[in-house]
Design an enzyme around this catalytic site. Structure first.
Site, PDB file in Angstrom:
ATOM      1  N   ASP A 261      12.041 -66.373 -45.104  1.00 11.73           N
ATOM      2  CA  ASP A 261      12.382 -66.187 -43.681  1.00 11.73           C
ATOM      3  C   ASP A 261      13.600 -67.062 -43.366  1.00 11.73           C
ATOM      4  O   ASP A 261      13.486 -68.281 -43.248  1.00 11.73           O
ATOM      5  CB  ASP A 261      11.209 -66.593 -42.776  1.00 11.73           C
ATOM      6  CG  ASP A 261      10.031 -65.617 -42.885  1.00 11.73           C
ATOM      7  OD1 ASP A 261       9.940 -64.876 -43.895  1.00 11.73           O
ATOM      8  OD2 ASP A 261       9.200 -65.607 -41.960  1.00 11.73           O
TER       9      ASP A 261
ATOM     10  N   LYS B 241      13.082 -60.597 -37.567  1.00  7.34           N
ATOM     11  CA  LYS B 241      12.019 -61.408 -36.986  1.00  7.34           C
ATOM     12  C   LYS B 241      12.543 -62.054 -35.720  1.00  7.34           C
ATOM     13  O   LYS B 241      13.710 -62.449 -35.649  1.00  7.34           O
ATOM     14  CB  LYS B 241      11.605 -62.454 -38.026  1.00  7.34           C
ATOM     15  CG  LYS B 241      10.608 -63.496 -37.576  1.00  7.34           C
ATOM     16  CD  LYS B 241      10.240 -64.420 -38.762  1.00  7.34           C
ATOM     17  CE  LYS B 241       9.451 -65.638 -38.307  1.00  7.34           C
ATOM     18  NZ  LYS B 241       9.149 -66.556 -39.425  1.00  7.34           N
TER      19      LYS B 241
ATOM     20  N   LYS C  99       8.929 -58.429 -37.492  1.00  4.00           N
ATOM     21  CA  LYS C  99       7.998 -59.542 -37.380  1.00  4.00           C
ATOM     22  C   LYS C  99       8.220 -60.320 -36.088  1.00  4.00           C
ATOM     23  O   LYS C  99       9.189 -61.056 -35.977  1.00  4.00           O
ATOM     24  CB  LYS C  99       8.153 -60.486 -38.583  1.00  4.00           C
ATOM     25  CG  LYS C  99       7.229 -61.711 -38.516  1.00  4.00           C
ATOM     26  CD  LYS C  99       7.357 -62.581 -39.766  1.00  4.00           C
ATOM     27  CE  LYS C  99       6.571 -63.883 -39.614  1.00  4.00           C
ATOM     28  NZ  LYS C  99       6.733 -64.789 -40.770  1.00  4.00           N
TER      29      LYS C  99
END
Lengths: 337, 805
Positions: A174, A237, A273
């Site tokens: 991430d 995300k 996400k």
């Protein structure tokens, strides 16, 4: 979600309860400003859509229980705190393997099926511990990287951090973006940065954290989403969980619409996400409804959708116990992470 | 397979029915039979009843007595007797009653929502989240107006007993829109519910009793068109408010013509939904869902006519089709239903017929893939229709012109912003418009140019009690909500006391005078030919006739043109062309009016002499009339840049502008008395607000107006702004009332003339303002000038403007 860790085909045959699916990598495309330049997102309309979405769709009884089970499977069970220790991470991994009490699993008719969270998400230095704790479960370990959460460490160091985490066994990375690029409209620089990060990830899937709470406008969110996808992000995300405002439905709406636009243009499917602030089972349902309505059924599986959350699981457990017993539950009745 | 596992695979929503036991228990408590609600109690249902069915499955919900003449009489009598005490309450006392109703509506919110859904077929999401909260909001807001009435509307009194007829598409909400302002104003009410959907009105009657509303203040009669006609025709009513079809609106306009009833009509629409290439397309697509797939498309202001910029049309339609695939049509009580049941089989049949005709016309129909035979079978028991999209629709087709009142969108494309407006306004209706663009200039330009009473920028179908709602053109007149809505239930106090005008003597025929006292023997001056004034030019009457203008002793002064229908036609055309006047600033119009006053004053003596000669009022009175006329022009010069409208904030990050816009062309028939002051009192406010006018001056004393031609010319009044056609007032008024390019008619004259103007105006449902043969003291500023004139000279356009980043 990584081809290397995909379940043998037998598992998916038994399991409509899927942990992960082989998912083609997002290859990205060359930078094209005209894919987002003209986009101008109307805030009020986005808010209206998300405000009514939860009122337009309702899941009750068995459907609600099943949807909450699905939510568990989509959680990136996360600990990203300064006081993380190997012991804490091991505990988290234990919960990821066994997110729901056995009697509840049985009452739901899921005994014998694999039920775990989507992944475990930790800092790079905790990856090795997590990988070890999850060995044999097929649960991928995700690591934040690139100077999380601000992303302002020297660029070479950020890339090195990715390689380090991958080397430790992280299957998902991430990354955080340089907000300054978005805020100053230097989209080419953002594209170049993310492309290099994607390269550094190697086989590990990359989720690009846009830190939408710091991008402020929905139009910026759309543009950053599109640039991140062009640069080859497997997921986009919302947040690190550390910004003033984390995952919101309007921001998510704009990001999933960007995913849909990217799919239309390239045929490449990007995952989503939302992260930060999603604590209630009801919130989880709202996001699942958003995914189903705006992107469709395929985005209700962990290969395409994750929650970044830590407290959410505990509320879902209580709601599922209520479904099974008809009694309102308490947190202490469920094993903590 | 285990159920949870199956669902994990399908990820379906599953059923989510709203529980309806309490609503059914309530129906049962009434034995499934209802009478009228008169004088605070339900009457026993008599022989003639009609069935109320659930459109989702055809189930019989209740039988309701159809109100006959006796019932309507009793209801009006009850309302009349309650009016005395109700209107005598203080504002605060009435406010408390309205507040109590608002509270009761909130306490029974879910019951009302479920009952409405059972009765009407609309989804529970909408009744629960939209209809019922808006109902409560409406009563709260108007509790405030009750309190503020005398402060906000000085020298006004309640209109009296009101008849109100509501439609079936928003039964309880339309009840609230009608009842709340009436009660706040101090009026009492006889409401007729819609035949398809009487149940929530019946429940509301109970709520009124429960809230302690005095008996007779709210009366309810039930039934169809026959009962409606009885209500509309009842001589005991001072006001009639109607929401429904344009067709019935026309009938009611004719039926009430000349009765002195105030009338407000909220009628049909074919509202444009304009999508510019600068729009947020996803937002606009979702807007369509809220526009035409809200309430099954059974919405008078539904954005039913998409007008999309060509360059983005394919993308827009593709996304729209994708969105339509995810719409859910089904049980209205299911919480996941987007589109419920259409109100009744007859409505489904009408939708089907129009859709089939559209297909036959050659337009392309698209429905979601799930709208197949399985869908038809599954929904066969109820009145369900899938969301439908017509593309390739030409503006000339019935699809584009006629209201379908169902979940059917028709779409066409445009090339330029100008063309978008032309297409948008190419409709006999003018209720609402939705405009989608992220560009402020584009959006506001369209908002100002579109002819509609409600404009939503980047939004659609938003409502609030503080924001006026109502139409332009054949969508009706009058506003509901806000300050402008309150005025529909109030009248100036002096009007209640005014006397009838004496009957005027008939106009002499347009032939040479013979055998009278003869022309002034001393007249050796060059004969002055009095012509008509059209488009800034003096023109001969088309008829080729002139009629004698005589002094009080019957002596010929001169002859005036005998205007006819063609002269009116020409005058309207000239007025149409003078559209620049409507776009000028108030300041610019004020300057012209000041100049006009100046020039009139310069010629005071001449005008006074003329008035005296025509009317014989005496030199002093004639001079007074001229001076008053000058003052009056000054008064409206002052107003020209100050009648601004209002700004409201009905939601956070939302401004709703209430803009008074001119009607553009107003037909004015002036009173016989006060030939100059009457003329000026009507023409000045009209043009001050940006209207262009076609005026018939005092028929017996036209010369004061005719002498104005030169004053108008020298005062820079642009050609075509004021057009004057002399002649038989009532004949010409009738022509104007029948002219579809005139948007409003003002008439001051006889009882019969007033009736005729109201009756003939039904054609294009123009707004009318007539005196019903009653006198008005033009010299009294309370009667002869002021905001009432500006109110009638304008129509409120509400522009909703959301903002935010």
């Amino acid at each position: 979600m990584n081809a290397r860790t995909a379940e043998p085909t037998g598992a998916s045959a038994t399991g409509l309860v899927k942990i992960e699916q082989p998912h083609a990598r997002v290859e990205g495309v060359p930078f094209q400003a005209d894919w987002f330049d003209a986009v101008d997102v109307n805030l009020s309309a986005a808010e209206r859509r998300t405000a009514t979405l939860g009122a337009r769709r309702s899941v009750k009884k068995e459907w609600q229980a099943a949807w909450l089970v699905k939510a568990i499977q989509c959680i990136d069970l996360t600990t990203l705190a300064g006081d993380d220790t190997p012991g804490r991470v091991e505990r988290l991994c234990a919960k990821a393997r066994h997110p729901l009490r056995d009697d509840l699993v049985e009452a739901l008719g899921l005994t014998g099926r694999r039920l775990t969270t989507g992944a475990v998400c930790v800092y790079p230095t905790m990856v090795r511990t997590a990988v070890k704790a999850l060995e044999g479960t097929g649960i991928p370990v995700a690591s934040v990287a690139t100077g999380f959460p601000a992303g302002l460490t020297p660029f070479a160091q950020r890339l090195e951090e990715i390689r380090y985490a991958v080397g430790e066994g992280a299957q998902e990375i991430d990354i955080v973006i340089t907000r300054a690029h978005a805020l100053t409209g230097d989209w080419q620089a953002l594209y170049d940065e993310i492309s290099l990060m994607r390269e550094a990830c190697g086989d590990a899937h990359m989720k690009a954290i846009l830190a939408t709470g710091e991008l402020k406008t929905l139009t910026n969110v759309y543009r950053a989403s599109m640039v991140a996808m062009m640069a080859g992000s497997d997921f986009i995300k919302t947040s690190t969980g550390m910004e003033g405002v984390n995952a919101t439905l309007p921001v998510s709406l704009v990001m999933v619409r960007a995913i849909r636009d990217f799919l239309e243009r390239t045929g490449q499917r990007v995952g989503f996400k939302p992260a930060g602030g999603i604590r209630a089972a009801k919130d989880a349902l709202a996001w699942l409804i958003l995914m189903k309505e705006e992107l469709g059924r395929d985005w209700l599986e962990p290969d395409m959708f994750r929650f970044g959350a830590s407290a959410l699981l505990s509320d879902i457990e209580r709601q599922l116990e209520h479904f099974v017993t008809g009694r309102y539950s308490s947190t202490d009745r469920h094993g903590m992470a | 397979m285990n159920k949870i596992v199956t669902i994990l695979d399908s990820m379906d929503y599953g059923p989510a029915p709203e529980e309806d036991g309490h609503a059914r228990a309530w129906l049962k408590r009434h034995g499934g039979r209802f009478g009228q609600f008169v004088g605070g109690r339900f009457t026993k249902p008599g022989e003639t009843t009609f069935e109320v069915r659930n459109p989702a499955d055809g189930e019989l919900l209740a039988e309701v007595a159809e109100a006959d003449e006796k019932d309507v009489d009793a209801a009006v009598k009850s309302a009349t007797s309650a009016f005395r005490s109700w209107s005598a309450l203080t504002g605060t006392e009435r406010a408390r009653h309205l507040y109590a109703i608002a509270r009761q509506v909130q306490k029974h919110a879910r019951f009302l929502a479920v009952l409405e859904t059972l009765d009407n077929g609309k989804p529970i999401r909408e009744t629960r989240d939209i209809d019922v909260p808006l109902v409560a909001r409406h009563f709260y807001h108007h509790a405030g107006w009750a309190e503020l009435r005398d402060t906000a509307f000085p020298a006004h009194v309640p209109a009296g007993v009101c008849g109100q007829i509501i439609p079936w598409n928003f039964p309880l909400l339309m009840l609230a829109w009608k009842v709340a302002p009436a009660l706040a104003a101090g009026c009492t009410v006889v409401l007729k519910s819609a035949e398809h959907t009487p149940l929530t009105a019946l429940a509301f009657a109970e709520i009124c009793a429960e809230a302690g509303l005095p008996a007779g203040v709210f009366n309810l009669v039930n039934g169809g068109g026959t009962t409606g006609a009885l209500v509309a025709g009842h001589p005991g009513l001072a006001k009639l408010a109607f929401t429904g079809s344009t067709e019935v609106g026309r009938l009611l306009r004719r039926q009430t013509a000349g009765t002195g009833k105030k009338l407000s009509l909220e009628l049909g629409g074919k509202s444009p939904f304009i999508v510019f290439d600068t729009a947020d397309i996803d937002a606009a697509v979702e807007g369509v869902v809220d526009a035409i797939w809200f309430n099954q498309g059974e919405v008078c202001c539904a954005g039913s006519r998409a007008i999309v910029q060509e360059g983005i049309a394919d993308r827009f339609h593709a996304r729209l089709r994708a969105r339509m695939e995810t719409l859910r049509v089904g049980s209205p009580l299911d919480k996941s239903t987007d589109i419920g049941a259409v109100v009744a089989p007859v409505q489904i049949a009408s939708i089907r017929a129009r859709v089939e005709a559209g297909v036959a016309e050659g337009a392309t129909l698209w429905q979601p893939s799930w709208a197949n035979e399985d869908f038809a079978t599954a929904t066969a028991k109820g009145c369900f229709f899938p969301p439908s999209l017509f593309t390739g629709v030409s503006p000339a087709s019935a699809l584009a012109q006629e209201e379908i009142f169902g979940p059917v969108l028709v779409s066409m494309t445009f090339r330029t912003p100008g063309e978008a407006i032309t297409l948008a306004n190419n409709s006999r209706y003018g209720l609402a418009a939705s405009i989608w663009s992220q560009n402020l200039d584009v959006a506001f330009d369209a908002a100002r140019k579109v002819k509609a009473g409600v404009v939503w920028i980047n939004s659609t179908n938003l409502f609030d009690a503080a924001v006026g709602f109502g139409g332009y053109k054949e969508s009706g007149f009058g506003r509901e909500g806000g300050r402008e809505g309150m005025l529909e239930y109030l009248v100036p106090a002096w009007e209640k006391k005014t006397r009838a005008l004496p009957t005027a003597k008939a106009l002499a025929p347009p032939v040479p005078v013979y055998g009278d006292a003869g022309p002034d023997a001393t007249s050796a001056l060059l004969d002055r030919t009095v012509k008509l004034y059209v488009g800034g030019r003096q023109v001969r009457p088309d008829s080729g006739y002139s009629y004698p203008v005589v002094d009080p002793k019957g002596r010929l002064i001169t002859e005036a043109g005998w205007g006819n229908r063609k002269d009116i036609r020409n005058a309207v055309e000239a007025a149409r062309k003078a559209d620049a006047w409507s776009d000028m600033t108030g300041h610019a119009r004020a300057q012209v009016l000041w100049f006009l006053a100046e020039n009139l004053e310069l010629r005071s003596a001449e005008f006074a002499a003329r008035i005296d000669r025509m009317t014989g009022v005496g030199a002093k009175q004639a001079a007074r009339e001229v001076a008053a006329s000058v003052d009056r022009i000054v008064h409206y010069a002052a107003w020209a840049d100050k009648y601004d409208g209002r700004v409201r904030a009905p939601q956070s990050r939302m401004l709703a502008l209430a803009l008074p816009e001119p009607f553009e062309v107003i037909g004015i028939s002036c009173p016989d008395e006060a030939p100059l002051l009457g003329f000026v009192s009507l023409v000045a406010p009209a043009i001050a607000m940006g209207n262009r006018v076609v005026v018939t001056p005092s028929q017996h004393h036209p010369l004061a107006a005719c002498d104005l031609y030169q004053v108008l010319d020298t005062s820079d009044v642009p050609d075509g702004v004021v057009n004057i056609v002399t002649g038989d007032r009532d004949q010409l008024a009738s022509v104007m009332a029948k002219h579809d390019d005139i948007a409003a008619c003002w008439y001051v004259g006889s009882v019969e003339g007033s009736a005729a103007v109201e009756r003939e105006s039904a054609g294009n449902l123009k707004a009318t303002w007539v005196n019903h043969g009653k006198a008005r003291d033009w010299y009294d500023p309370a009667q002869g000038q002021g905001e009432a004139f500006l109110f009638h000279a304008t129509r409120i356009k509400s522009i909703w403007t959301p903002f935010g980043v």
